[in-house]
Design an enzyme around this catalytic site. Structure first.
Site, PDB file in Angstrom:
ATOM      1  N   GLU A   5      21.683  -7.003   9.724  1.00 44.35           N
ATOM      2  CA  GLU A   5      21.882  -7.235   8.302  1.00 44.35           C
ATOM      3  C   GLU A   5      21.839  -5.904   7.556  1.00 44.35           C
ATOM      4  OE1 GLU A   5      20.467 -10.247   4.756  1.00 44.35           O
ATOM      5  OE2 GLU A   5      18.984  -9.624   6.201  1.00 44.35           O
TER       6      GLU A   5
ATOM      7  N   GLY B 259      10.820  -4.719   7.027  1.00 44.36           N
ATOM      8  CA  GLY B 259       9.563  -5.313   7.463  1.00 44.36           C
ATOM      9  C   GLY B 259       9.803  -6.242   8.639  1.00 44.36           C
ATOM     10  N   ALA B 260      10.861  -7.046   8.523  1.00 45.26           N
ATOM     11  CA  ALA B 260      11.197  -8.007   9.569  1.00 45.26           C
ATOM     12  C   ALA B 260      12.609  -8.517   9.320  1.00 45.26           C
ATOM     13  CB  ALA B 260      10.216  -9.180   9.552  1.00 45.26           C
ATOM     14  N   MET B 261      13.185  -9.164  10.351  1.00 46.79           N
ATOM     15  CA  MET B 261      14.556  -9.654  10.232  1.00 46.79           C
ATOM     16  C   MET B 261      14.688 -11.026  10.870  1.00 46.79           C
ATOM     17  SD  MET B 261      17.620  -9.218   9.207  1.00 46.79           S
ATOM     18  CE  MET B 261      18.800 -10.543   9.413  1.00 46.79           C
TER      19      MET B 261
ATOM     20  N   HIS C 169       7.823 -15.919   5.789  1.00 47.34           N
ATOM     21  CA  HIS C 169       9.100 -15.617   5.134  1.00 47.34           C
ATOM     22  C   HIS C 169      10.263 -15.732   6.121  1.00 47.34           C
ATOM     23  CE1 HIS C 169      11.592 -13.195   2.224  1.00 47.34           C
ATOM     24  NE2 HIS C 169      12.234 -12.906   3.348  1.00 47.34           N
ATOM     25  N   GLU C 170      10.110 -15.111   7.268  1.00 48.10           N
ATOM     26  CA  GLU C 170      11.231 -15.117   8.221  1.00 48.10           C
ATOM     27  C   GLU C 170      11.450 -16.502   8.813  1.00 48.10           C
ATOM     28  OE1 GLU C 170      12.894 -12.576   7.855  1.00 48.10           O
ATOM     29  OE2 GLU C 170      11.361 -11.210   7.067  1.00 48.10           O
TER      30      GLU C 170
ATOM     31  N   GLU D  83      17.050 -14.482  -0.215  1.00 45.74           N
ATOM     32  CA  GLU D  83      15.764 -13.782  -0.180  1.00 45.74           C
ATOM     33  C   GLU D  83      14.756 -14.352  -1.180  1.00 45.74           C
ATOM     34  OE1 GLU D  83      14.943 -12.169   2.143  1.00 45.74           O
ATOM     35  OE2 GLU D  83      16.758 -11.386   3.056  1.00 45.74           O
TER      36      GLU D  83
HETATM   37  N1  BES Z   1      16.519 -10.231   5.582  1.00 48.53           N
HETATM   38  C1  BES Z   1      15.401  -9.408   5.339  1.00 48.53           C
HETATM   39  C2  BES Z   1      15.439  -8.126   6.109  1.00 48.53           C
HETATM   40  C3  BES Z   1      16.407  -7.109   5.567  1.00 48.53           C
HETATM   41  C4  BES Z   1      16.126  -6.457   4.396  1.00 48.53           C
HETATM   42  C5  BES Z   1      17.563  -6.802   6.232  1.00 48.53           C
HETATM   43  C6  BES Z   1      17.025  -5.523   3.904  1.00 48.53           C
HETATM   44  C7  BES Z   1      18.455  -5.902   5.737  1.00 48.53           C
HETATM   45  C8  BES Z   1      18.189  -5.246   4.582  1.00 48.53           C
HETATM   46  C9  BES Z   1      14.095 -10.115   5.681  1.00 48.53           C
HETATM   47  O1  BES Z   1      14.133 -11.494   5.606  1.00 48.53           O
HETATM   48  C10 BES Z   1      13.104  -9.687   4.650  1.00 48.53           C
HETATM   49  O2  BES Z   1      13.225 -10.070   3.533  1.00 48.53           O
HETATM   50  N2  BES Z   1      12.134  -8.874   5.047  1.00 48.53           N
HETATM   51  C11 BES Z   1      11.163  -8.300   4.137  1.00 48.53           C
HETATM   52  C12 BES Z   1       9.802  -8.870   4.338  1.00 48.53           C
HETATM   53  C13 BES Z   1       9.558 -10.105   3.546  1.00 48.53           C
HETATM   54  C14 BES Z   1       8.199 -10.681   3.808  1.00 48.53           C
HETATM   55  C15 BES Z   1       9.711  -9.893   2.063  1.00 48.53           C
HETATM   56  C16 BES Z   1      11.131  -6.824   4.422  1.00 48.53           C
HETATM   57  O3  BES Z   1      11.726  -6.409   5.407  1.00 48.53           O
HETATM   58  O4  BES Z   1      10.516  -6.105   3.657  1.00 48.53           O
HETATM   59 ZN    ZN Z   2      14.105 -12.306   3.744  1.00 52.82          ZN
END
Ligand code: BES
Ligand code: ZN
Length: 852
Positions: A130, A264-266, A300-301, A323
């Site tokens: 992503e 943070g995570a995907m 969240h994920e 999101e």
């Molecule tokens: N889909 C996102 C990860 C992401 C963020 C991919 C930006 C590409 C670009 C994932 O679901 C997400 O939101 N992760 C957050 C953590 C969450 C607990 C808010 C992150 O990575 O900070």
């Molecule tokens: Zn997210």
């Protein structure tokens, strides 16, 4: 420039066979893509970047094969397949062979490394797709609406684990000590959700959640840190199956900790990837904040498995919904997981952070046009996540929890395996609840900014009116109105009265039975707006803080400071008002107060600093003395965390020598004789020792950073390095950000911390001006962008000029409105300095009784 792929040829299924060579850090792949050709074409356009494509052929059902050639356009991230003769409308199979390099930029198919206990280095190949980086791993129609089924085979060395989105269906030996691992077909899903991970990883024993096996993966030796994530993972999976009313859309769920990870995570379906701090934790040694982080990210994920993965936005302008919704669901789930954590109260801090951006002229609407897919990177910000989640919460409160949930169920059921737009969610919520949604929501979603509601006494009631809240004056603050569900709560003789109203175009007066002792507007704190109380009302509220809820106290403090930043409340008046909070018991309220002190600390000059430090010590003394250094037997987790927070603020921002001395003693006793320290206090000790420490502590912390036993411990020592004050130590930490000793996933955040610190910001700025190109090359794009947030701390007119000149002359753009936002935040702070420097100097020079 045309940003979208033509829809003349569309994929329905990819069969991908990939082999990563971890030693050479390259990979090779071959794939068959089942496509429907809708009109005769000699040319097929799809996405690919940084790949070499070696063989191209199209095969029809009748066996006819047409050879083709591949022509890459690097700038457009596309490949054009040209065929010798036209492909007739109908079903075709495209066969492609390709190779690529496992990159170090933490996107596409990339290389992560770790060192084992014996000092040997190991490589993991992992993916992060992503928003638009699947095209770096295999040629594909890399748009969220072009969903397909993926059938993946990974060829890996014996002894290496291979993980993808679904369960393994077969493993076959391949010559050369390798094996081919084939995974089950995925559901129809978007390319950005595909994942491959190859490495010497270990997994926990699967736990069954309903029919779904859940595992946690990590590098060898860390499995003992997986228990908490497993517990939250299992809880959330069950929670969401119930909430959404639909079974989990995958056939297994793996949670994988990757040592190098940009975000943070995907939410890859069935194979969620994390940075280690967001997944692996020793629950007995972690602070509340560290545990909450893991719970948040996991929940969240997992929420995305339905909202995002099963139903996906049609295009990247809809990323906010993805999101914001996952964030909203994360809060619901964590609130159910640990009700005593009061997760919605804590969320006030995040809501406030979103308001700090959304009060700028350089803000944007939550839903914003995204032309080129790469522009959507700048959309992953506080407006998408925190403002988005706030307005969803506001809507949920307005419709009622069940009506809202029913609408969500309807939406997911209608669009599963497909794509949807914001309007589809509004429609489902409207159908389920019978309420007109767009009338209330559109202004919040499609327009920038948010309102400030002014509350003034009017007879026995209060008169409410609204206008847009902005930090700086400008044109148009009075254009347009929000529909604001407002809850007014008032303390009257006979108890408490509550009045829900909808504030729209016209001011209105809420009548109250008798002249109230106090009035709270935005009671419960769900509304995404600020309140400006007339002086008489604020005074009453200040005297009644003990009678209103923590979220309301948080908002009183946070809104008051926003008015200082906006120039409508003098800073000394605010600082005087904070005396009302000395008996405060909520950690979020303290976060608001301490945050405002830290902000003012960046605004004032060095000569005023001792005065501010004395004031901070005075304000915190009562609460800190009440809590002491040791937790009580039956104390709740939030109180324990508050103790750590207060001690940290006293010892760093408050520069309290007694606290610093005591922190040094406790830390030494803990290290030397193993005398336990509460896990919420230990991180505070580390930060305090840094703020008051010298070279000896610095050396020790670098060592502890390198030999840390948990990801949290590693982070504590690493980020503490930014807190050391001696100039030569600041310089050493700056060097660490570019010399390869700190992972590129962390270095940009270290730079930001150095830019923000009052003792380090000047050398940090000079350093960044010299090294920014190196940083741009080394750091993952998303984190590199966040580093620049630090410029907002360079608060004086000369720095501000220098900052502007720097960006203008280098032509640096950060995507979206990011840079404009940082520059405006700097302007707001400099304006405050210009306006209040004199009054603040006078106020802070008043003698204050030493607090301890
Ligand atoms: N889909 C996102 C990860 C992401 C963020 C991919 C930006 C590409 C670009 C994932 O679901 C997400 O939101 N992760 C957050 C953590 C969450 C607990 C808010 C992150 O990575 O900070
Ligand atoms: Zn997210």
């Amino acid at each position: 420039m045309d940003y979208r792929l033509p829809n003349t040829v569309v994929p329905s299924r990819y069969a991908i066979r990939l082999e990563a060579d971890l030693e050479r850090t390259t990979f090779a792949g071959e794939q068959t893509v089942w496509v429907t050709v809708r009109e005769p074409v000699t040319e097929v356009l799809l996405n690919a970047v940084d790949l070499e494509i070696h063989g191209v052929a199209a095969e029809a059902n009748d066996g006819l094969t047409v050879e083709g050639t591949a022509h890459l356009d690097g700038a457009a991230e596309r490949v054009r397949l040209l065929f010798a003769s036209p492909l007739a409308p109908g079903e075709w199979r495209l066969r492609l062979r390709f190779t690529g390099v496992l990159n170090d930029r933490l996107h596409g198919f990339y290389r992560s490394t770790y060192t084992d206990a014996a000092g040997h280095s190991h490589v993991i190949a992992a993916t992060q797709f992503e928003s638009t980086d699947a095209r770096r791993a295999f040629p594909c129609w890399d748009e969220p609406a072009l969903k397909a089924v993926f059938s993946v085979t990974l060829v890996v060395p014996d002894g290496y684990a291979a993980v993808s989105n679904t369960q393994v269906v077969s493993e076959n030996p391949v010559e050369g000590g390798r094996r081919a691992v084939t995974f089950a077909d995925t559901i129809k899903m978007s390319t950005y959700l595909v994942a491959f991970v190859v490495g010497e990883l270990e997994a926990t024993e699967p736990v069954l959640v309903g029919k779904t096996p859940l595992r946690v993966w990590c590098v060898p030796g860390k499995r003992h840190l997986a228990g908490f994530a497993e517990e939250v993972g299992a809880f959330s999976l069950e929670f969401f199956e119930r909430y959404y009313g639909l079974p989990y859309p995958g056939d297994k769920l793996d949670l994988l900790a990757i040592p190098d990870f940009a975000a943070g995570a995907m939410e890859n379906l069935g194979a969620i990837t994390f940075r280690e701090t967001a997944l692996l934790v020793d629950a007995t040694a972690a602070s509340h904040a560290e545990l909450e982080r893991v719970a948040d990210v996991v929940a969240h994920e997992v929420a995305h498995m339905w909202f995002g993965d099963l139903v996906t936005m049609a295009w990247w302008n809809g990323i906010w919904l993805n999101e914001a919704f996952a964030t909203f669901m994360e809060l619901l789930a964590v609130d159910a997981f640990r009700p005593e954590w009061n997760r919605w109260v804590t969320f006030g801090v995040s809501r406030g952070a979103a308001m700090a951006v959304d009060g700028l002229w350089a803000t944007r609407p939550i839903e914003f046009e995204v032309m080129a897919a790469r522009d959507c990177e700048a959309m992953f910000d506080l407006l998408t996540y925190e403002k988005g989640a706030s307005v969803l919460r506001m809507l949920e409160q307005h419709l009622g929890a069940e009506g809202f949930r029913d609408g969500v169920r309807l939406y997911l059921d209608r669009h599963r395996f497909g794509n949807a737009e914001t309007t589809d969610l509004w429609k489902a919520l409207g159908d389920a609840s019978g309420e007109p949604i767009p009338e209330v929501m559109d202004r919040w979603i499609f327009h920038p900014g948010y309102p400030v509601v002014t509350a003034e006494p009017d007879g026995t009631g209060v008169r409410l009116s609204q206008r847009r809240f902005t930090y700086l004056e400008g044109e148009g603050a009075d254009d347009g109105r929000w529909r604001i569900p407002v809850l007014v709560r008032a303390g009257v003789k006979r108890g408490i009265v509550e009045k829900p109203i909808m504030l729209a175009d016209e001011p209105l007066t809420v009548t109250l039975p008798a002249s109230p002792d106090w009035v709270v507007v935005n009671a419960g704190g769900h509304g995404f707006y600020r309140v400006r109380y007339a002086p008489a009302l604020l005074k009453k509220l200040g005297a009644a803080l003990g009678r209103i809820g923590p979220i309301d106290r948080f908002n009183v403090a946070s809104d008051a400071f926003a008015l200082v930043q906006a120039g409508s409340l003098p800073a000394p008046d605010y600082l005087e008002f904070t005396a009302r909070f000395v008996n405060e018991t909520d950690r979020n309220v303290w976060a608001a107060l301490s945050g405002s002190f830290a902000y003012l600390n960046r605004v004032i000059g060095a000569a005023d600093r001792p005065g501010l430090e004395a004031l901070i010590r005075l304000r915190l003394a009562t609460a800190a003395d009440r809590l002491g250094w040791e937790p009580e037997e039956d104390e709740d987790e939030l109180t324990r965390q508050l103790r750590g927070d207060l001690l940290r603020t006293l010892g760093t921002l408050g520069n309290d020598p007694a606290v610093q001395e005591r922190a040094r003693e406790r830390f030494a006793r803990h290290q030397e004789s193993g005398i336990p320290v509460d896990p919420n206090v230990l991180p505070a000790l580390i930060a305090i020792l840094a703020a008051s420490g010298g070279e000896a502590e610095y050396e020790e912390f670098v060592g502890r950073f390198k030999s840390a036993r948990t990801p949290q411990e590693e982070q504590r020592y690493l980020f503490a390095l930014a807190g050391f004050r001696p100039p030569e130590l600041v310089q050493r930490t700056l060097e660490l950000t570019v010399n390869g000793q700190v992972r590129s996933q962390d270095a940009p955040f270290l730079v930001r911390a150095l830019l923000v610190g009052v003792h380090s910001r000047e050398p940090a700025w000079e350093f960044v001006k010299v090294h920014w190109e190196t940083m741009a090359r080394q750091y993952p794009g998303s984190a590199y962008r966040r580093l620049w947030e630090g410029i907002a701390a360079l608060v004086n007119p000369a720095w501000e000029r220098d900052v502007r000149e720097f960006f203008a002359s280098r032509g640096i753009t950060l995507g979206g409105k990011t840079l404009e936002q940082y520059l405006e935040q700097l302007r707001v702070a400099v304006r405050l300095q210009e306006r209040e420097a004199g009054p603040l100097t006078a106020y802070l020079a008043r003698p204050r009784r030493a607090a301890r």
